[in-house]
Design a protein around this motif. Structure first.
Motif, PDB file in Angstrom:
ATOM      1  N   UNK A  31       0.826  -1.211   0.000  1.00  0.00           N
ATOM      2  CA  UNK A  31       0.000   0.000   0.000  1.00  0.00           C
ATOM      3  C   UNK A  31       0.863   1.265   0.000  1.00  0.00           C
ATOM      4  N   UNK A  32       1.933   1.260   0.782  1.00  0.00           N
ATOM      5  CA  UNK A  32       2.862   2.401   0.795  1.00  0.00           C
ATOM      6  C   UNK A  32       3.444   2.609  -0.604  1.00  0.00           C
ATOM      7  N   UNK A  33       3.876   1.527  -1.218  1.00  0.00           N
ATOM      8  CA  UNK A  33       4.458   1.633  -2.559  1.00  0.00           C
ATOM      9  C   UNK A  33       3.436   2.120  -3.582  1.00  0.00           C
ATOM     10  N   UNK A  34       2.193   1.673  -3.474  1.00  0.00           N
ATOM     11  CA  UNK A  34       1.140   2.158  -4.385  1.00  0.00           C
ATOM     12  C   UNK A  34       0.959   3.657  -4.193  1.00  0.00           C
ATOM     13  N   UNK A  35       0.911   4.096  -2.938  1.00  0.00           N
ATOM     14  CA  UNK A  35       0.753   5.522  -2.666  1.00  0.00           C
ATOM     15  C   UNK A  35       1.856   6.331  -3.334  1.00  0.00           C
ATOM     16  N   UNK A  36       3.082   5.843  -3.238  1.00  0.00           N
ATOM     17  CA  UNK A  36       4.221   6.592  -3.773  1.00  0.00           C
ATOM     18  C   UNK A  36       4.382   6.413  -5.281  1.00  0.00           C
ATOM     19  N   UNK A  37       4.160   5.206  -5.781  1.00  0.00           N
ATOM     20  CA  UNK A  37       4.315   4.971  -7.219  1.00  0.00           C
ATOM     21  C   UNK A  37       3.256   5.701  -8.038  1.00  0.00           C
ATOM     22  N   UNK A  38       2.068   5.895  -7.462  1.00  0.00           N
ATOM     23  CA  UNK A  38       0.980   6.586  -8.156  1.00  0.00           C
ATOM     24  C   UNK A  38       0.798   8.012  -7.647  1.00  0.00           C
ATOM     25  N   UNK A  39       1.800   8.556  -6.997  1.00  0.00           N
ATOM     26  CA  UNK A  39       1.705   9.891  -6.406  1.00  0.00           C
ATOM     27  C   UNK A  39       1.356  10.928  -7.469  1.00  0.00           C
ATOM     28  N   UNK A  40       0.382  11.795  -7.149  1.00  0.00           N
ATOM     29  CA  UNK A  40      -0.002  12.872  -8.061  1.00  0.00           C
ATOM     30  C   UNK A  40      -1.072  12.502  -9.066  1.00  0.00           C
ATOM     31  N   UNK A  41      -1.518  11.245  -9.059  1.00  0.00           N
ATOM     32  CA  UNK A  41      -2.518  10.837 -10.032  1.00  0.00           C
ATOM     33  C   UNK A  41      -3.930  10.812  -9.464  1.00  0.00           C
ATOM     34  N   UNK A  42      -4.067  11.074  -8.163  1.00  0.00           N
ATOM     35  CA  UNK A  42      -5.399  11.066  -7.560  1.00  0.00           C
ATOM     36  C   UNK A  42      -6.054  12.434  -7.735  1.00  0.00           C
ATOM     37  N   UNK A  43      -7.314  12.532  -7.342  1.00  0.00           N
ATOM     38  CA  UNK A  43      -8.065  13.781  -7.501  1.00  0.00           C
ATOM     39  C   UNK A  43      -7.446  14.948  -6.740  1.00  0.00           C
ATOM     40  N   UNK A  44      -6.813  14.671  -5.609  1.00  0.00           N
ATOM     41  CA  UNK A  44      -6.254  15.775  -4.822  1.00  0.00           C
ATOM     42  C   UNK A  44      -4.765  15.980  -5.086  1.00  0.00           C
ATOM     43  N   UNK A  45      -4.220  15.315  -6.110  1.00  0.00           N
ATOM     44  CA  UNK A  45      -2.823  15.450  -6.533  1.00  0.00           C
ATOM     45  C   UNK A  45      -1.827  15.069  -5.439  1.00  0.00           C
ATOM     46  N   UNK A  46      -2.271  14.325  -4.462  1.00  0.00           N
ATOM     47  CA  UNK A  46      -1.369  13.848  -3.414  1.00  0.00           C
ATOM     48  C   UNK A  46      -1.024  12.390  -3.640  1.00  0.00           C
ATOM     49  N   UNK A  47      -0.945  11.657  -2.563  1.00  0.00           N
ATOM     50  CA  UNK A  47      -0.611  10.242  -2.641  1.00  0.00           C
ATOM     51  C   UNK A  47      -1.607   9.461  -3.470  1.00  0.00           C
ATOM     52  N   UNK A  48      -1.134   8.384  -4.071  1.00  0.00           N
ATOM     53  CA  UNK A  48      -1.926   7.639  -5.033  1.00  0.00           C
ATOM     54  C   UNK A  48      -2.818   6.560  -4.474  1.00  0.00           C
ATOM     55  N   UNK A  49      -2.871   6.391  -3.171  1.00  0.00           N
ATOM     56  CA  UNK A  49      -3.756   5.378  -2.609  1.00  0.00           C
ATOM     57  C   UNK A  49      -5.113   6.015  -2.311  1.00  0.00           C
ATOM     58  N   UNK A  50      -6.165   5.240  -2.487  1.00  0.00           N
ATOM     59  CA  UNK A  50      -7.501   5.752  -2.156  1.00  0.00           C
ATOM     60  C   UNK A  50      -7.630   5.878  -0.641  1.00  0.00           C
ATOM     61  N   UNK A  51      -8.222   6.958  -0.164  1.00  0.00           N
ATOM     62  CA  UNK A  51      -8.421   7.103   1.280  1.00  0.00           C
ATOM     63  C   UNK A  51      -9.311   5.981   1.821  1.00  0.00           C
ATOM     64  N   UNK A  52      -9.060   5.572   3.038  1.00  0.00           N
ATOM     65  CA  UNK A  52      -9.894   4.560   3.679  1.00  0.00           C
ATOM     66  C   UNK A  52     -11.295   5.138   3.866  1.00  0.00           C
ATOM     67  N   UNK A  53     -12.310   4.346   3.530  1.00  0.00           N
ATOM     68  CA  UNK A  53     -13.685   4.813   3.720  1.00  0.00           C
ATOM     69  C   UNK A  53     -14.056   4.763   5.205  1.00  0.00           C
ATOM     70  N   UNK A  54     -13.366   3.922   5.941  1.00  0.00           N
ATOM     71  CA  UNK A  54     -13.584   3.810   7.385  1.00  0.00           C
ATOM     72  C   UNK A  54     -12.226   3.624   8.051  1.00  0.00           C
ATOM     73  N   UNK A  55     -11.974   4.406   9.088  1.00  0.00           N
ATOM     74  CA  UNK A  55     -10.730   4.259   9.845  1.00  0.00           C
ATOM     75  C   UNK A  55     -11.038   3.450  11.089  1.00  0.00           C
TER      76      UNK A  55
END
Length: 191
Positions: free
Chosen positions: A111-135
Motif C-alpha cells: 500500500x505504501x508503494x502504491x501511494x508513492x508509485x501513483x503519487x499525483x494521479x489522484x483527484x487531490x494530486x497527493x498520494x496515489x492510494x484511495x483514502x480509507x472509507x472507514x478508519x
C-alpha cells in the motif's frame, strides 16, 4: 541509634545522587535521542532489511516525503539499510484516511508503494492510494500515537528523518536532505 541514622542518611544521599545523575543524563538528551528512546510507540512500515535503521515520519500527501521516497530507492536494503516509514495524517483532509488505508491494508508495504508509485494521479494530486472509507479503532490509535510522538518534540512538519549515527547519538532532520549528495552523506552516517 547513631548507626541506623548514618545508614539512613547514607541511603538517602545515595538515592539523591542517583536521581541527580539520571536527571542530568535526561537533561542532555537531544530531541532525536528522546524520540528514539520512545520509537517503539510508533507504528511503521518496514522496507528493506538490516541493522542500520532510518525512521521517516511522512504524510501520504506530502510532495517532499514523496521526493525522499524516490531518492531512497537505490539505497533501501543495501548496506544493511532498513527504512521504517511512520505514517501521520497532518497535511490535508485526505491525509489521515490515506495513512489509515496504508496501515489497514493486507500488506502495508504494498500500500505504501502504491501511494508513492501513483503519487499525483489522484483527484487531490497527493498520494496515489484511495483514502480509507472507514478508519478502524486500531489504525486511529496508531496514527494518533505517531502524531503524538512527533509533537512531543514540537515537530510539526514532514518528512522527519531520525537515526542513530556511528557514535550512537540520535540525529534528526526535518524537511529531508537538500540534495542527493546530502542524502548519501546522511546515509553513510547511520550506525
Amino acid at each position: 541509634m547513631k548507626t541506623s541514622l548514618r545508614t539512613g542518611f547514607a541511603a538517602l544521599l545515595g538515592f539523591v545522587l542517583l536521581a541527580l545523575t539520571a536527571w542530568g543524563q535526561a537533561a542532555t538528551l537531544t530531541p532525536a535521542d528522546r524520540l528514539l528512546d520512545h520509537i517503539e510507540q510508533a507504528t511503521y512500515v518496514a522496507e528493506g532489511h538490516g541493522p542500520r535503521l532510518l525512521y521517516v515520519f511522512f504524510d501520504p500527501n506530502c510532495p517532499y516525503c514523496h521526493s525522499l521516497y524516490q531518492n531512497l530507492r537505490p539505497w533501501v536494503g543495501k548496506g544493511g539499510l532498513q527504512v521504517r516509514w511512520i505514517p501521520v495524517g497532518i497535511l490535508t483532509s485526505s491525509s489521515e484516511p490515506k495513512a489509515a488505508a496504508i496501515l489497514q491494508a493486507p500488506s502495508p508495504l504494498v500500500a505504501l508503494r502504491k501511494n508513492e508509485d501513483d503519487f499525483g494521479f489522484s483527484d487531490d494530486a497527493g498520494g496515489g492510494i484511495a483514502p480509507a472509507s472507514r478508519i478502524g479503532a486500531k489504525a486511529q490509535q496508531e496514527l494518533a500515537a505517531n502524531s503524538a510522538l512527533m509533537q512531543s518534540q514540537r515537530i510539526y512538519g514532514v518528512p522527519v528523518l531520525l537515526y542513530r549515527d556511528r557514535s550512537g547519538r540520535g540525529q534528526l532532520l526535518v524537511g529531508g536532505p537538500a540534495s542527493p549528495a546530502e542524502l548519501r552523506a546522511l546515509l553513510d552516517r547511520i550506525k
